[in-house]
Design an enzyme around this catalytic site. Structure first.
Site: not given
Length: 337
Positions: A54, A59, A85
């Site tokens: 994930d 990030y 995401k």
């Protein structure tokens, strides 16, 4: 349960390994990580049998997606599952500084929230380019909620609903561009609201159903189990407080949380059970939960997490925690599941 054991998302049939690798650390969360170190962590996860990874554009300000894609490039695409995401667009900005938002060495892109139809579609395409993949298996809406956005929440929620964000997710799933859709959030109420607004398949719920707190069980997880909405547990250590640190919700833990964790730790010691093992295993007993995602700063930490995940724990541990009021007495526990 071993890290390599699998469970399926009920609606999509996508099989996730019991343990997934959370890739925030690949983006340099709190401490820098080199490309070689990131590759070594992913390789260690693979060797441990982990096949679910994930990540998110946020990030490391796109660094994690780039590194994960590079680390998996030589692997057969159908042999692993990737989730990323949407909800933030990463726009070029040379003013980004080391340490921003906890990212040690972020790339020169700044995040801007955009949950609209166009924003979700653009984010998805940008992620594919960074990952160098033709698809992602799961696409989560990232960090939506009243706590996250405060007074701006109605504005961003309207982008998802009236602005077409949920429509974009549904379209991507219908086209086969993604296999499943959902939310990746720290707020369980956002998942409950989304279930009424969109036919989501799953949610990555970080820090809200853990050994430390189970308030989300009855209003959300039990309902997810009834509807077949799969739950991926993120943040099983509650930002580190359940792994020997003193962070909770990404900040210094308040005294009442420290006191509760110390009490849980004392019970674990009485049963010769590492609190980290209990933290990784407890959420997996709920019937809605399909995977537990934890990050790692090194191959050694990854291997330790996998060992804790599989370690046999005494049933009496859970009973004693419940007896002392340190665990929801109605929550399913691993040995009773």
């Amino acid at each position: 349960m071993n890290a390599s054991d699998t469970r399926k998302l009920p609606r999509s049939g996508i099989a996730l390994t019991g343990m997934g690798l959370g890739c925030a650390q690949l983006g340099g969360l709190y401490q820098a990580m080199s490309d070689a170190e990131a590759q070594a962590v992913v390789d260690a996860a693979w060797d441990a049998g982990i096949r679910y990874f994930d990540t998110a554009p946020y990030y490391g300000y796109t660094l994690s997606e780039r590194r994960l894609g590079a680390a998996l490039r030589e692997r057969e695409r159908d042999s692993f599952v990737v989730s990323t995401k949407a909800g933030r667009l990463m726009l070029l900005d040379s003013g980004v500084q080391p340490g921003e938002n906890g990212w040690a060495q972020p790339l020169p892109f700044r995040p801007y929230f955009d949950y609209s139809y166009d924003g979700i579609m653009r984010s998805h395409q940008d992620s594919l380019r960074r990952l160098c993949m033709d698809r992602v298996d799961i696409l989560y809406v990232h960090d939506i909620g009243r706590v996250t956005h405060g007074p701006l929440h109605p504005h961003y929620w309207k982008q998802l609903t009236h602005g077409g964000g949920f429509r974009a997710l549904t379209q991507l799933r219908e086209e086969g561009s993604v296999g499943a859709i959902g939310l990746g959030v720290n707020e369980w109420r956002a998942v409950a609201d989304a279930m009424e607004a969109c036919d989501i398949d799953c949610a990555l719920l970080a820090g809200r159903y853990t050994l430390l707190e189970q308030a989300s069980r009855k209003p959300l997880l039990d309902e997810c189990a009834r509807r077949g909405v799969g739950i991926v547990i993120g943040g099983p250590f509650n930002s580190g407080i359940l792994a020997g640190g003193r962070k909770f919700n990404y900040e210094d833990a308040p005294s009442e949380v420290v006191t509760r964790v110390d009490a849980i730790s004392a019970v674990c010691r009485d049963f010769d059970a590492p609190i980290q093992a209990a933290a990784l295993q407890f959420p997996m007993a709920h019937p809605a939960v399909v995977s537990c995602v934890a990050g790692a700063h090194s191959p050694e930490q990854l291997r330790q997490n996998a060992a804790w995940f599989a370690q046999a724990l005494p049933e009496g541990l859970w009973q004693e925690l419940a007896r002392r009021g340190l665990l929801d007495s109605g929550a399913p526990t691993p040995n009773a599941a």
